[in-house]
Design an enzyme around this catalytic site. Structure first.
Site, PDB file in Angstrom:
ATOM      1  N   TYR A 270      -2.290  10.952   2.048  1.00 29.71           N
ATOM      2  CA  TYR A 270      -2.783  10.992   0.666  1.00 29.71           C
ATOM      3  C   TYR A 270      -2.674  12.408   0.098  1.00 29.71           C
ATOM      4  O   TYR A 270      -2.281  12.595  -1.058  1.00 29.71           O
ATOM      5  CB  TYR A 270      -4.236  10.527   0.619  1.00 29.71           C
TER       6      TYR A 270
ATOM      7  N   ASP B 268       0.842  -1.194   0.000  1.00 24.55           N
ATOM      8  CA  ASP B 268       0.000   0.000   0.000  1.00 24.55           C
ATOM      9  C   ASP B 268       0.885   1.256   0.000  1.00 24.55           C
ATOM     10  O   ASP B 268       1.866   1.312  -0.741  1.00 24.55           O
ATOM     11  CB  ASP B 268      -0.944  -0.052   1.215  1.00 24.55           C
TER      12      ASP B 268
ATOM     13  N   HIS C  76      -5.332  -7.748   0.331  1.00 28.64           N
ATOM     14  CA  HIS C  76      -4.490  -6.567   0.457  1.00 28.64           C
ATOM     15  C   HIS C  76      -3.628  -6.576   1.714  1.00 28.64           C
ATOM     16  O   HIS C  76      -2.522  -6.042   1.715  1.00 28.64           O
ATOM     17  CB  HIS C  76      -5.387  -5.325   0.448  1.00 28.64           C
TER      18      HIS C  76
END
Length: 420
Positions: free
Chosen positions: A341, A207, A395
């Site tokens: 982000y 990630d 994930h």
């Protein structure tokens, strides 16, 4: 105080000969602080808020189920388990079975776990988590990786494990506004080489943690002598883009993975846009709302994982989700974590460039991951020497299929060369 400093000195002496020889050894010693997880004081308020949060009695649009986000019944069930079964003290005691430390680097407080193997030839390995993960992603695999084992070719292997919390996550302090994942890689390099004294090490990333892991691999090639990934900071290609690159898929498993990645790209990435553009909106809205954080992050844990989650070999149970969300809430790190982000809007680039290093790169694919990169694509970004595809997992490989991740990380030893 003298005894405490002596204990830290002994700890640092066990790292590497280079650390002992450093003229800055004393400053390194005093910059490593043992850390105990103790968030119990915040639990009563968290429980009160969970208890008093009102949820709709019935779904407004029951026929949509989970297609519109987390299912109301699932959220209610998780909330009920949070109140009736979840034991934070038990989870906290379990976390404290591992060795936690903090260090001050470039004005940041960096939290990390450091577990050393008894094998003097063990490979130092830095594990980088992502969002909505944390160091908890790797707690099921840490001790196992420090134990001596054999690779698929019979080579002996063990690791010294370092698991930092990304800046703004858990117990690592929030970075300044202009902080990038390249900055994170730099302070992690300082941690590994100057603070802990490892001249050469390997790294793993998933990630957003693939960002600093890949930067270490590409930009610090003298010290980063191997890298393993389950995710890379390059946007997966669409089917037509793969075709244009003359890349064909190999078998039904890769086709299923491509389909999963396409679903995420088209209907599962709205959270990404929100956090990359307006992190304050969601960050402040959910700052003191544990059930809201559970809905926002719990949906990701569920939808990004193998549908068989919670059944062997998966450890991704409801309890795993609840302890992860509890950690975010109790450390007040939800807002600072989503700012990652905003600070790194172009981390997942569309331009594939190859790292200028001869260090080996390894990759593990899991069927239900939200990103898919076939081997031919990964060869464009690094010295790919190992690729293994798994039918079980998603994930969060460290909890979704921990034994597969352990086995694949051990393969690093087959290619390890700590010289440059």
């Amino acid at each position: 105080m003298a005894l405490w400093v002596l204990q830290l000195y002994i700890f640092c002496l066990s790292c590497t000969p280079s650390a002992r020889a450093s003229s800055n050894a004393q400053s390194q010693i005093t910059n490593i602080h043992p850390f105990i997880v103790d968030l119990s004081a915040g639990v009563p308020r968290m429980r009160e808020l969970v208890q008093n949060t009102r949820l709709p009695k019935d779904p407004e649009y029951p026929y949509l189920a989970s297609s519109a986000g987390i299912d109301l019944d699932v959220l209610k069930f998780l909330r009920a388990e949070w109140l009736s079964k979840f034991d934070w003290q038990k989870e906290q005691d379990e976390m404290n079975r591992l060795k936690h430390f903090t260090s001050s680097i470039e004005g940041l407080t960096l939290h990390f776990i450091h577990e050393r193997s008894s094998d003097p030839d063990a490979i130092p390995l830095l594990l980088n988590h992502g969002w909505p993960g944390s160091f908890l992603e790797f707690t099921p695999i840490i001790k196992e990786l420090t134990q001596s084992a054999k690779t698929s070719t019979g080579k002996r292997v063990s690791f010294h494990i370092v698991v930092p919390s990304l800046p703004g996550f858990a117990f690592s302090s929030a970075p300044p506004a202009n902080w990038t994942l390249e900055d994170t890689a730099r302070v992690q390099h300082t941690l590994m080489t100057e603070i802990l004294g490892y001249e050469r090490f390997a790294t793993h990333g998933t990630d957003y943690g693939s960002g600093p892991a890949y930067t270490l691999y590409a930009n610090y090639s003298q010290s980063t002598r191997a890298a393993h990934f389950t995710f890379v900071p390059f946007l997966p290609l669409l089917p037509e883009q793969l075709a244009e690159s003359n890349i064909t898929l190999n078998g039904s498993l890769e086709k299923a993975e491509q389909s999963n990645a396409l679903v995420w790209r088209t209907t599962g990435s709205a959270y990404f846009s929100e956090q990359a553009t307006k992190p304050n909106t969601v960050g402040l809205a959910l700052y003191d709302n544990p059930v809201g954080q559970l809905a926002w992050m719990g949906e990701k844990f569920i939808s990004w994982s193998d549908p068989r989650q919670g059944t062997g070999p998966s450890l991704l149970t409801h309890n795993e989700i609840l302890r992860s969300v509890s950690l975010f809430y109790l450390t007040n790190s939800f807002l600072s974590s989503v700012f990652t982000y905003f600070q790194n809007p172009t981390t997942f680039t569309t331009v594939y460039t190859k790292a200028k290093t001869d260090a080996p790169m390894l990759f593990s694919a899991f069927q239900y991951n939200v990103g898919f990169w076939p081997p031919a694509l990964l060869e464009k970004i690094g010295n790919l020497v190992f690729y293994r595809n798994h039918e079980f997992g998603g994930h969060f490989a460290g909890v979704d299929n921990p034994m597969a991740l352990i086995d694949d990380l051990r393969e690093i030893a087959n290619y390890w060369n700590n010289t440059y």
